[in-house]
Design a protein around this motif. Structure first.
Motif, PDB file in Angstrom:
ATOM      1  N   ASN A  31     -10.052  -2.830   6.063  1.00 44.08           N
ATOM      2  CA  ASN A  31      -9.988  -1.642   5.211  1.00 44.08           C
ATOM      3  C   ASN A  31      -9.517  -1.979   3.802  1.00 44.08           C
ATOM      4  OD1 ASN A  31     -10.227   1.258   5.003  1.00 44.08           O
ATOM      5  ND2 ASN A  31      -8.003   1.371   4.964  1.00 44.08           N
ATOM      6  N   ALA A  32      -9.795  -3.203   3.340  1.00 46.22           N
ATOM      7  CA  ALA A  32      -9.315  -3.634   2.022  1.00 46.22           C
ATOM      8  C   ALA A  32      -9.853  -2.758   0.896  1.00 46.22           C
ATOM      9  CB  ALA A  32      -9.700  -5.094   1.778  1.00 46.22           C
ATOM     10  N   CYS A  52      -6.078   6.380   3.143  1.00 41.64           N
ATOM     11  CA  CYS A  52      -6.253   5.166   3.943  1.00 41.64           C
ATOM     12  C   CYS A  52      -7.596   5.170   4.665  1.00 41.64           C
ATOM     13  CB  CYS A  52      -5.117   5.051   4.954  1.00 41.64           C
ATOM     14  SG  CYS A  52      -5.312   3.734   6.167  1.00 41.64           S
ATOM     15  N   CYS A 112       0.837  -1.199   0.000  1.00 45.70           N
ATOM     16  CA  CYS A 112       0.000   0.000   0.000  1.00 45.70           C
ATOM     17  C   CYS A 112       0.873   1.251   0.000  1.00 45.70           C
ATOM     18  CB  CYS A 112      -0.910  -0.016   1.223  1.00 45.70           C
ATOM     19  SG  CYS A 112      -2.032   1.401   1.315  1.00 45.70           S
ATOM     20  N   CYS A 149       1.559   0.083  10.280  1.00 43.53           N
ATOM     21  CA  CYS A 149       0.994  -0.905   9.367  1.00 43.53           C
ATOM     22  C   CYS A 149       2.112  -1.388   8.451  1.00 43.53           C
ATOM     23  CB  CYS A 149      -0.140  -0.290   8.558  1.00 43.53           C
ATOM     24  SG  CYS A 149      -0.850  -1.395   7.315  1.00 43.53           S
ATOM     25  N   LEU A 153      -0.912   5.035   7.097  1.00 40.62           N
ATOM     26  CA  LEU A 153      -1.992   4.673   8.009  1.00 40.62           C
ATOM     27  C   LEU A 153      -2.657   5.915   8.594  1.00 40.62           C
ATOM     28  CD1 LEU A 153      -3.519   2.402   9.476  1.00 40.62           C
ATOM     29  CD2 LEU A 153      -1.809   2.565  11.297  1.00 40.62           C
ATOM     30  N   PHE A 213      -7.316  -0.133   0.089  1.00 41.23           N
ATOM     31  CA  PHE A 213      -5.935  -0.561  -0.109  1.00 41.23           C
ATOM     32  C   PHE A 213      -5.376   0.074  -1.373  1.00 41.23           C
ATOM     33  CE2 PHE A 213      -2.688  -3.600  -1.596  1.00 41.23           C
ATOM     34  CZ  PHE A 213      -1.887  -3.666  -0.452  1.00 41.23           C
ATOM     35  N   LYS A 270       1.669  -2.460   5.571  1.00 45.39           N
ATOM     36  CA  LYS A 270       1.226  -2.104   4.217  1.00 45.39           C
ATOM     37  C   LYS A 270       0.900  -3.322   3.337  1.00 45.39           C
ATOM     38  CE  LYS A 270       3.722   2.313   4.201  1.00 45.39           C
ATOM     39  NZ  LYS A 270       2.503   3.142   4.264  1.00 45.39           N
ATOM     40  N   THR A 303      -2.816  -7.536   6.198  1.00 38.90           N
ATOM     41  CA  THR A 303      -2.968  -6.712   7.398  1.00 38.90           C
ATOM     42  C   THR A 303      -4.086  -5.699   7.225  1.00 38.90           C
ATOM     43  OG1 THR A 303      -0.630  -6.956   7.941  1.00 38.90           O
ATOM     44  CG2 THR A 303      -1.792  -5.095   8.939  1.00 38.90           C
ATOM     45  N   CYS A 304      -4.165  -5.104   6.047  1.00 36.97           N
ATOM     46  CA  CYS A 304      -5.197  -4.103   5.776  1.00 36.97           C
ATOM     47  C   CYS A 304      -6.594  -4.712   5.926  1.00 36.97           C
ATOM     48  CB  CYS A 304      -5.013  -3.544   4.364  1.00 36.97           C
ATOM     49  SG  CYS A 304      -6.150  -2.201   3.933  1.00 36.97           S
ATOM     50  N   SER A 305      -6.750  -5.922   5.434  1.00 34.73           N
ATOM     51  CA  SER A 305      -8.048  -6.580   5.488  1.00 34.73           C
ATOM     52  C   SER A 305      -8.331  -7.195   6.853  1.00 34.73           C
ATOM     53  CB  SER A 305      -8.125  -7.661   4.406  1.00 34.73           C
ATOM     54  OG  SER A 305      -9.329  -8.383   4.495  1.00 34.73           O
TER      55      SER A 305
END
Length: 264
Positions: A242-243, A148, A139, A229, A143, A246, A231, A235-237
């Protein structure tokens, strides 16, 4: 009196932590509109290179290291990195501004034999930044920023440093999840490092591993810990749900595609 004999150069410097000082090439301190410009460092400017096209304006400033104004310890700690500078020519007799010579940010700083040399890059240097982003599996957002959109409320916590050894710190507060502060930031709210920011590489319980050791004694200092994060899409999902925001291309073939082979 000849008007040219009453002109002095001034630098108004504002650090990113909010501290501001004024410096002048004059042989005594100047007070202009309630802001004091100090003559103590003995500032000596180079020629100011300005251009009529889109080239960046540049200038070098040399001065003596003085504990009352600019110390070597603060320079090496990075307190002056990226500081905003406004350069003016001022009539020291009347206090009137004769000319606005430019503004920009402090770039490379060198220290030698009790003196420093700082490079000032004008605002036109911002045009050197890339216009379009390059694709990446990770990403490209930070964050909590506007792209984001992860709410940072509750992801910033205060703690106190209780032990230190090199780049490893121990604080008096645990992390909410495993490696919560990895790739995050630590802001120094007290002690000799106050106003500085350190990047956190890893966190494990109450232990933090910084990317660089603190410049001043950290034990007992109050710090603000900001979650980070790695990135990755996982991890984002999984951690932030928060996918949808992304900003990377994890499945886009890279330049290693030509080197792949069956079973690799």
């Amino acid at each position: 009196m000849d008007t040219l004999s009453t002109i002095a150069l001034t630098w108004a410097i504002e650090r990113r932590d909010g501290v501001a000082i004024g410096l002048t090439s004059h042989d005594r301190d100047l007070d202009v509109d309630g802001f004091e410009y100090r003559a103590a460092p003995g500032m000596t400017p180079s020629a100011v290179k300005r251009s009529g096209d889109l080239g960046a304006d540049t200038m070098d400033v040399t001065g003596a290291l003085s504990g009352a104004a600019i110390s070597e310890a603060d320079l090496l700690a990075g307190r002056w990195d990226g500081a905003r500078v406004v350069v003016r020519a001022i009539d020291w007799d009347s206090g009137a501004v004769v000319a606005e010579l430019g503004e920009g940010r402090i770039g490379q700083v060198e220290t030698r034999d009790g003196a420093f040399t700082a490079e000032l890059s004008g605002i036109a240097s911002l045009l050197d930044r890339p216009v379009a982003e390059a694709t990446s599996p990770e990403c490209r957002a930070e964050l909590g920023d506007a792209r984001c959109r992860v709410a940072m409320a509750g992801r910033r916590r205060f703690a106190r440093v209780v032990a230190s050894e090199g780049t490893v710190l121990t604080v008096d507060a645990g992390e909410p999840v495993a490696n919560a502060y990895g790739q995050g930031l630590l802001r120094w709210m007290g002690g000799g490092n106050c106003g500085l920011t350190s990047a956190v590489a890893l966190s494990d319980g109450t232990t933090l591993t910084l990317r660089a050791a603190p410049h001043f004694e950290p034990v007992g200092a109050l710090v603000e810990l900001i979650e980070g994060c790695d990135k990755s899409l996982a991890t984002c999902s999984g951690r932030f749900a928060n996918a949808a925001n992304f900003r990377g291309e994890p499945w886009l073939p890279g330049i290693d595609l030509l080197t792949r082979y069956p079973g690799a």
